[in-house]
Design a protein around this motif. Structure first.
Motif, PDB file in Angstrom:
ATOM      1  N   HIS A 254       0.828  -1.208   0.000  1.00 45.11           N
ATOM      2  CA  HIS A 254       0.000   0.000   0.000  1.00 45.11           C
ATOM      3  C   HIS A 254       0.865   1.261   0.000  1.00 45.11           C
ATOM      4  CE1 HIS A 254      -3.979  -1.792   0.611  1.00 45.11           C
ATOM      5  NE2 HIS A 254      -3.290  -2.772   1.188  1.00 45.11           N
ATOM      6  N   ASP A 255       0.258   2.350  -0.419  1.00 46.07           N
ATOM      7  CA  ASP A 255       0.944   3.632  -0.379  1.00 46.07           C
ATOM      8  C   ASP A 255       1.184   4.054   1.065  1.00 46.07           C
ATOM      9  OD1 ASP A 255       0.996   3.847  -3.139  1.00 46.07           O
ATOM     10  OD2 ASP A 255      -0.840   5.039  -3.237  1.00 46.07           O
ATOM     11  N   ALA A 256       2.270   4.767   1.271  1.00 43.96           N
ATOM     12  CA  ALA A 256       2.614   5.259   2.609  1.00 43.96           C
ATOM     13  C   ALA A 256       1.625   6.339   3.033  1.00 43.96           C
ATOM     14  CB  ALA A 256       4.038   5.814   2.610  1.00 43.96           C
ATOM     15  N   ARG A 257       1.203   6.271   4.281  1.00 41.15           N
ATOM     16  CA  ARG A 257       0.326   7.297   4.843  1.00 41.15           C
ATOM     17  C   ARG A 257       0.922   7.901   6.100  1.00 41.15           C
ATOM     18  NH1 ARG A 257      -4.901   3.634   5.029  1.00 41.15           N
ATOM     19  NH2 ARG A 257      -3.453   2.765   6.504  1.00 41.15           N
ATOM     20  N   HIS A 258       2.027   7.337   6.576  1.00 38.94           N
ATOM     21  CA  HIS A 258       2.610   7.831   7.821  1.00 38.94           C
ATOM     22  C   HIS A 258       3.453   9.078   7.553  1.00 38.94           C
ATOM     23  CE1 HIS A 258       5.494   4.950   6.139  1.00 38.94           C
ATOM     24  NE2 HIS A 258       6.447   5.529   6.850  1.00 38.94           N
ATOM     25  N   GLY A 259       3.789   9.789   8.608  1.00 41.40           N
ATOM     26  CA  GLY A 259       4.404  11.107   8.501  1.00 41.40           C
ATOM     27  C   GLY A 259       5.848  11.150   8.048  1.00 41.40           C
ATOM     28  N   VAL A 260       6.551  10.016   8.058  1.00 40.25           N
ATOM     29  CA  VAL A 260       7.975  10.023   7.690  1.00 40.25           C
ATOM     30  C   VAL A 260       8.298   8.876   6.729  1.00 40.25           C
ATOM     31  CG1 VAL A 260       8.831  11.283   9.705  1.00 40.25           C
ATOM     32  CG2 VAL A 260       8.482   8.813   9.866  1.00 40.25           C
ATOM     33  N   PRO A 261       7.664   8.862   5.561  1.00 47.19           N
ATOM     34  CA  PRO A 261       7.915   7.753   4.636  1.00 47.19           C
ATOM     35  C   PRO A 261       9.316   7.824   4.020  1.00 47.19           C
ATOM     36  CG  PRO A 261       6.567   9.411   3.577  1.00 47.19           C
ATOM     37  CD  PRO A 261       6.736   9.837   5.018  1.00 47.19           C
ATOM     38  N   ILE A 262       9.880   6.637   3.736  1.00 41.79           N
ATOM     39  CA  ILE A 262      11.159   6.566   3.028  1.00 41.79           C
ATOM     40  C   ILE A 262      10.942   6.225   1.566  1.00 41.79           C
ATOM     41  CG2 ILE A 262      12.486   5.991   5.090  1.00 41.79           C
ATOM     42  CD1 ILE A 262      12.488   3.044   4.082  1.00 41.79           C
ATOM     43  N   ASP A 263       9.690   5.943   1.220  1.00 44.35           N
ATOM     44  CA  ASP A 263       9.320   5.568  -0.140  1.00 44.35           C
ATOM     45  C   ASP A 263       7.844   5.891  -0.292  1.00 44.35           C
ATOM     46  OD1 ASP A 263      10.286   3.766  -2.574  1.00 44.35           O
ATOM     47  OD2 ASP A 263       8.269   3.081  -2.072  1.00 44.35           O
ATOM     48  N   ARG A 264       7.377   5.969  -1.516  1.00 40.42           N
ATOM     49  CA  ARG A 264       5.952   6.241  -1.706  1.00 40.42           C
ATOM     50  C   ARG A 264       5.097   5.066  -1.252  1.00 40.42           C
ATOM     51  NH1 ARG A 264       3.478   4.001  -5.975  1.00 40.42           N
ATOM     52  NH2 ARG A 264       4.776   2.918  -7.482  1.00 40.42           N
ATOM     53  N   LYS A 265       5.710   3.900  -1.130  1.00 40.96           N
ATOM     54  CA  LYS A 265       5.025   2.724  -0.594  1.00 40.96           C
ATOM     55  C   LYS A 265       5.283   2.638   0.912  1.00 40.96           C
ATOM     56  CE  LYS A 265       3.245   1.174  -4.398  1.00 40.96           C
ATOM     57  NZ  LYS A 265       1.798   1.023  -4.532  1.00 40.96           N
ATOM     58  N   ALA A 266       4.444   1.888   1.601  1.00 35.95           N
ATOM     59  CA  ALA A 266       4.518   1.794   3.064  1.00 35.95           C
ATOM     60  C   ALA A 266       5.628   0.836   3.497  1.00 35.95           C
ATOM     61  CB  ALA A 266       3.176   1.349   3.628  1.00 35.95           C
ATOM     62  N   LEU A 267       6.847   1.267   3.304  1.00 35.02           N
ATOM     63  CA  LEU A 267       8.034   0.530   3.736  1.00 35.02           C
ATOM     64  C   LEU A 267       8.667   1.308   4.875  1.00 35.02           C
ATOM     65  CD1 LEU A 267       9.519  -0.150   0.205  1.00 35.02           C
ATOM     66  CD2 LEU A 267       8.185  -1.735   1.593  1.00 35.02           C
ATOM     67  N   VAL A 268       9.208   0.585   5.852  1.00 27.62           N
ATOM     68  CA  VAL A 268       9.843   1.267   6.981  1.00 27.62           C
ATOM     69  C   VAL A 268      11.220   0.676   7.232  1.00 27.62           C
ATOM     70  CG1 VAL A 268       7.638   1.860   8.054  1.00 27.62           C
ATOM     71  CG2 VAL A 268       8.816  -0.214   8.762  1.00 27.62           C
ATOM     72  N   GLU A 269      12.084   1.466   7.844  1.00 26.54           N
ATOM     73  CA  GLU A 269      13.439   1.049   8.200  1.00 26.54           C
ATOM     74  C   GLU A 269      13.446   0.606   9.651  1.00 26.54           C
ATOM     75  OE1 GLU A 269      17.371   0.393   7.058  1.00 26.54           O
ATOM     76  OE2 GLU A 269      15.961   1.498   5.808  1.00 26.54           O
ATOM     77  N   ALA A 270      13.885  -0.623   9.890  1.00 25.62           N
ATOM     78  CA  ALA A 270      13.921  -1.172  11.243  1.00 25.62           C
ATOM     79  C   ALA A 270      15.358  -1.523  11.618  1.00 25.62           C
ATOM     80  CB  ALA A 270      13.050  -2.425  11.322  1.00 25.62           C
ATOM     81  N   PHE A 271      15.719  -1.222  12.855  1.00 27.94           N
ATOM     82  CA  PHE A 271      16.999  -1.608  13.433  1.00 27.94           C
ATOM     83  C   PHE A 271      16.687  -2.318  14.746  1.00 27.94           C
ATOM     84  CE2 PHE A 271      18.469   1.476  10.441  1.00 27.94           C
ATOM     85  CZ  PHE A 271      19.741   1.048  10.090  1.00 27.94           C
ATOM     86  N   PRO A 272      16.699  -3.643  14.756  1.00 27.66           N
ATOM     87  CA  PRO A 272      16.275  -4.385  15.947  1.00 27.66           C
ATOM     88  C   PRO A 272      16.949  -3.960  17.246  1.00 27.66           C
ATOM     89  CG  PRO A 272      16.372  -5.875  14.103  1.00 27.66           C
ATOM     90  CD  PRO A 272      16.947  -4.557  13.628  1.00 27.66           C
ATOM     91  N   SER A 273      18.256  -3.786  17.263  1.00 27.60           N
ATOM     92  CA  SER A 273      18.919  -3.420  18.522  1.00 27.60           C
ATOM     93  C   SER A 273      18.437  -2.077  19.036  1.00 27.60           C
ATOM     94  CB  SER A 273      20.443  -3.382  18.348  1.00 27.60           C
ATOM     95  OG  SER A 273      20.930  -4.675  18.108  1.00 27.60           O
ATOM     96  N   SER A 274      18.276  -1.120  18.150  1.00 24.82           N
ATOM     97  CA  SER A 274      17.803   0.208  18.562  1.00 24.82           C
ATOM     98  C   SER A 274      16.349   0.158  19.023  1.00 24.82           C
ATOM     99  CB  SER A 274      17.947   1.204  17.414  1.00 24.82           C
ATOM    100  OG  SER A 274      19.287   1.345  17.051  1.00 24.82           O
ATOM    101  N   PHE A 275      15.505  -0.511  18.243  1.00 27.58           N
ATOM    102  CA  PHE A 275      14.089  -0.625  18.580  1.00 27.58           C
ATOM    103  C   PHE A 275      13.932  -1.245  19.968  1.00 27.58           C
ATOM    104  CE2 PHE A 275       9.921  -2.593  18.635  1.00 27.58           C
ATOM    105  CZ  PHE A 275       9.105  -1.706  17.943  1.00 27.58           C
ATOM    106  N   LEU A 276      14.598  -2.363  20.187  1.00 31.34           N
ATOM    107  CA  LEU A 276      14.487  -3.078  21.461  1.00 31.34           C
ATOM    108  C   LEU A 276      15.156  -2.319  22.604  1.00 31.34           C
ATOM    109  CD1 LEU A 276      15.284  -6.633  20.086  1.00 31.34           C
ATOM    110  CD2 LEU A 276      13.019  -5.759  20.724  1.00 31.34           C
ATOM    111  N   GLY A 277      16.321  -1.749  22.338  1.00 31.47           N
ATOM    112  CA  GLY A 277      17.073  -1.044  23.376  1.00 31.47           C
ATOM    113  C   GLY A 277      16.334   0.135  23.952  1.00 31.47           C
ATOM    114  N   MET A 278      15.486   0.776  23.156  1.00 29.37           N
ATOM    115  CA  MET A 278      14.702   1.905  23.647  1.00 29.37           C
ATOM    116  C   MET A 278      13.721   1.486  24.737  1.00 29.37           C
ATOM    117  SD  MET A 278      15.457   4.768  22.129  1.00 29.37           S
ATOM    118  CE  MET A 278      17.179   4.336  22.123  1.00 29.37           C
ATOM    119  N   MET A 279      13.363   0.208  24.761  1.00 28.29           N
ATOM    120  CA  MET A 279      12.365  -0.293  25.702  1.00 28.29           C
ATOM    121  C   MET A 279      12.981  -0.795  27.014  1.00 28.29           C
ATOM    122  SD  MET A 279       9.979  -2.260  22.897  1.00 28.29           S
ATOM    123  CE  MET A 279       8.836  -2.900  24.084  1.00 28.29           C
ATOM    124  N   ILE A 280      14.304  -0.670  27.145  1.00 27.92           N
ATOM    125  CA  ILE A 280      15.008  -1.177  28.326  1.00 27.92           C
ATOM    126  C   ILE A 280      15.612  -0.005  29.085  1.00 27.92           C
ATOM    127  CG2 ILE A 280      16.871  -2.680  29.116  1.00 27.92           C
ATOM    128  CD1 ILE A 280      16.496  -4.227  26.431  1.00 27.92           C
TER     129      ILE A 280
END
Length: 148
Positions: free
Chosen positions: A11-37
């Motif tokens: 689908h087309d991106a609808r979120h506020g910080v798209p990296i592409d016109r499609k709904a693709l996102v950049e994930a970094f597992p260590s950063s994502f998880l580390g923020m929760m600790i």
């Protein structure tokens, strides 16, 4: 990425910080998880096992399940997340969680016009980690820290 968008129904991106016109996102597992600790250094993770150590900790204490229930109220995983032991499977799960947060329109992102890294919703980021994000964002251009 071009292959994915050319040969799939993304689908087309609808979120506020798209990296592409499609709904693709950049994930970094260590950063994502580390923020929760609150104090990730206390877990004794090393560079080679950081995301696995963080994943197991958060799965064991129920934080990952809580994130899923936050984004998908009334839903639970059929399998305990702590039973996911393969590194690639854990990374895939964190990527899926990153995308889920964007789909639920409840996430934090860091970056700029060159790209955005998706992080958990604000209420899942520990206070010490949030403070670090604010300090780092203050050293960047305005808008480098995005919250929904």
């Amino acid at each position: 990425m071009r292959h994915l968008t050319a040969h799939s129904d993304v689908h087309d991106a609808r979120h506020g910080v798209p990296i592409d016109r499609k709904a693709l996102v950049e994930a970094f597992p260590s950063s994502f998880l580390g923020m929760m600790i609150q104090e990730p250094a206390l877990l004794g993770a090393r560079r080679g096992d950081r995301s696995d150590t963080f994943f197991q900790h958060l799965a064991t204490i129920g934080a990952l399940q809580a994130l899923i229930e936050h984004c998908l109220p009334g839903r639970r995983c059929e399998q305990a997340l702590s039973t996911i032991v393969n590194h690639d499977d854990r990374a895939a799960m964190v990527c899926a969680l990153s995308a889920l947060c964007v789909a639920a329109d409840d996430f934090v992102a860091v970056g700029d016009e060159d790209g955005w890294i998706i992080l958990p919703p604000r209420q899942f980021i520990q206070p010490a980690q949030w403070s670090l994000l604010e300090v780092n964002a203050g050293e960047e251009i305005a808008g480098a820290l995005y919250t929904t």
